[in-house]
Motif scaffolding. Sequence first.
Motif, PDB file in Angstrom:
ATOM      1  N   PRO A  36     -17.681 -33.057  72.194  1.00  0.00           N
ATOM      2  CA  PRO A  36     -18.217 -32.852  70.851  1.00  0.00           C
ATOM      3  C   PRO A  36     -18.403 -31.378  70.513  1.00  0.00           C
ATOM      4  O   PRO A  36     -18.551 -30.528  71.396  1.00  0.00           O
ATOM      5  N   VAL A  37     -18.413 -31.114  69.221  1.00  0.00           N
ATOM      6  CA  VAL A  37     -18.629 -29.758  68.732  1.00  0.00           C
ATOM      7  C   VAL A  37     -19.973 -29.220  69.212  1.00  0.00           C
ATOM      8  O   VAL A  37     -20.080 -28.052  69.606  1.00  0.00           O
ATOM      9  N   THR A  38     -21.007 -30.066  69.172  1.00  0.00           N
ATOM     10  CA  THR A  38     -22.332 -29.608  69.597  1.00  0.00           C
ATOM     11  C   THR A  38     -22.351 -29.187  71.058  1.00  0.00           C
ATOM     12  O   THR A  38     -23.171 -28.355  71.464  1.00  0.00           O
ATOM     13  N   HIS A  39     -21.459 -29.748  71.867  1.00  0.00           N
ATOM     14  CA  HIS A  39     -21.374 -29.331  73.262  1.00  0.00           C
ATOM     15  C   HIS A  39     -20.942 -27.871  73.332  1.00  0.00           C
ATOM     16  O   HIS A  39     -21.556 -27.058  74.043  1.00  0.00           O
ATOM     17  N   GLN A  40     -19.895 -27.513  72.591  1.00  0.00           N
ATOM     18  CA  GLN A  40     -19.427 -26.134  72.616  1.00  0.00           C
ATOM     19  C   GLN A  40     -20.468 -25.176  72.030  1.00  0.00           C
ATOM     20  O   GLN A  40     -20.679 -24.079  72.553  1.00  0.00           O
ATOM     21  N   LEU A  41     -21.123 -25.577  70.950  1.00  0.00           N
ATOM     22  CA  LEU A  41     -22.148 -24.712  70.361  1.00  0.00           C
ATOM     23  C   LEU A  41     -23.298 -24.481  71.343  1.00  0.00           C
ATOM     24  O   LEU A  41     -23.812 -23.359  71.454  1.00  0.00           O
ATOM     25  N   ALA A  42     -23.696 -25.513  72.050  1.00  0.00           N
ATOM     26  CA  ALA A  42     -24.752 -25.358  73.054  1.00  0.00           C
ATOM     27  C   ALA A  42     -24.311 -24.410  74.166  1.00  0.00           C
ATOM     28  O   ALA A  42     -25.108 -23.608  74.672  1.00  0.00           O
ATOM     29  N   GLN A  43     -23.028 -24.475  74.547  1.00  0.00           N
ATOM     30  CA  GLN A  43     -22.524 -23.583  75.599  1.00  0.00           C
ATOM     31  C   GLN A  43     -22.494 -22.132  75.116  1.00  0.00           C
ATOM     32  O   GLN A  43     -22.757 -21.208  75.905  1.00  0.00           O
ATOM     33  N   VAL A  44     -22.187 -21.916  73.839  1.00  0.00           N
ATOM     34  CA  VAL A  44     -22.249 -20.562  73.292  1.00  0.00           C
ATOM     35  C   VAL A  44     -23.695 -20.059  73.335  1.00  0.00           C
ATOM     36  O   VAL A  44     -23.965 -18.913  73.729  1.00  0.00           O
ATOM     37  N   ALA A  45     -24.637 -20.911  72.940  1.00  0.00           N
ATOM     38  CA  ALA A  45     -26.049 -20.516  72.974  1.00  0.00           C
ATOM     39  C   ALA A  45     -26.502 -20.165  74.387  1.00  0.00           C
ATOM     40  O   ALA A  45     -27.309 -19.249  74.584  1.00  0.00           O
TER      41      ALA A  45
END
Length: 264
Positions: free
Chosen positions: A188-197
Amino acid sequence: MSGELLAATVAAVRHAGARMMTRYSIESRQPGLPDLLAHLRANDAAVVDVLRPALTAALPNASWLDDEHGSGPLDMGQWWLIDPVGGNVNAAHGMPDWNIGVSLVRDGRPVLAVVYFPVLDEMFTATEGGGALLNGAPLRVSVKTALDGALAGTGQARPGQGPEFAERTAASFIAMSKSALQVRVSVPVTHQLAQVAAGRMDVHWQFDNVRAHAAGVLLVQEAGGMVTALDGTPWKLTSESYLASAPGVHAAALDVLTTRPGNA
């Protein structure tokens, strides 16, 4: 943002994650598309059945949306935006990269985010002006300053976008692959965003800004990252696209995504 509201949201999301874990199996398989879609709907329903009463009790006057593929403006006021099972298709196939995602949006901007990865027991939280945390420890985006050492990614925000969208995404992948160390396309997109954070990834971009991404966007912002539309203007809930990244690589990534062939 009150600590009590964040604590109540975390508790509700953790409970929903536990409910999903009773449905999740590494042996999970469906024989065809109709069975798969039914399984996905049942997963979403199981999570919503937990979250809706708990979050309504925590903030009775907030409106509710659990359309994870919805986009566009919202009326003023407070809204719970729910992605019941981010990466639901992964969970249905026995893969571990899925999450429960919740954000509270107030007058068009996210003010609270909780994204929980039950298989890893990773609880990402953020509040506007209060920073971002992973299992209670502060998060910071990476200190990368050049794309040649960056891990970047994009993914399919929602199904059924058609061949032109697929071609644009493919062109951006090729362009970014020429500059970044590695590029992944996943959900999911939220997975990648969390990894960026968390500083585990450096760049994430989307040509399709879905409201349910607000939780991940707030995580990146509160961890010190930059999030803009692809024209460089500040991200809004109604932006058509966005780039979320570590500050040191944002300008270079924006250049790749807006000036290379096929990405104008």
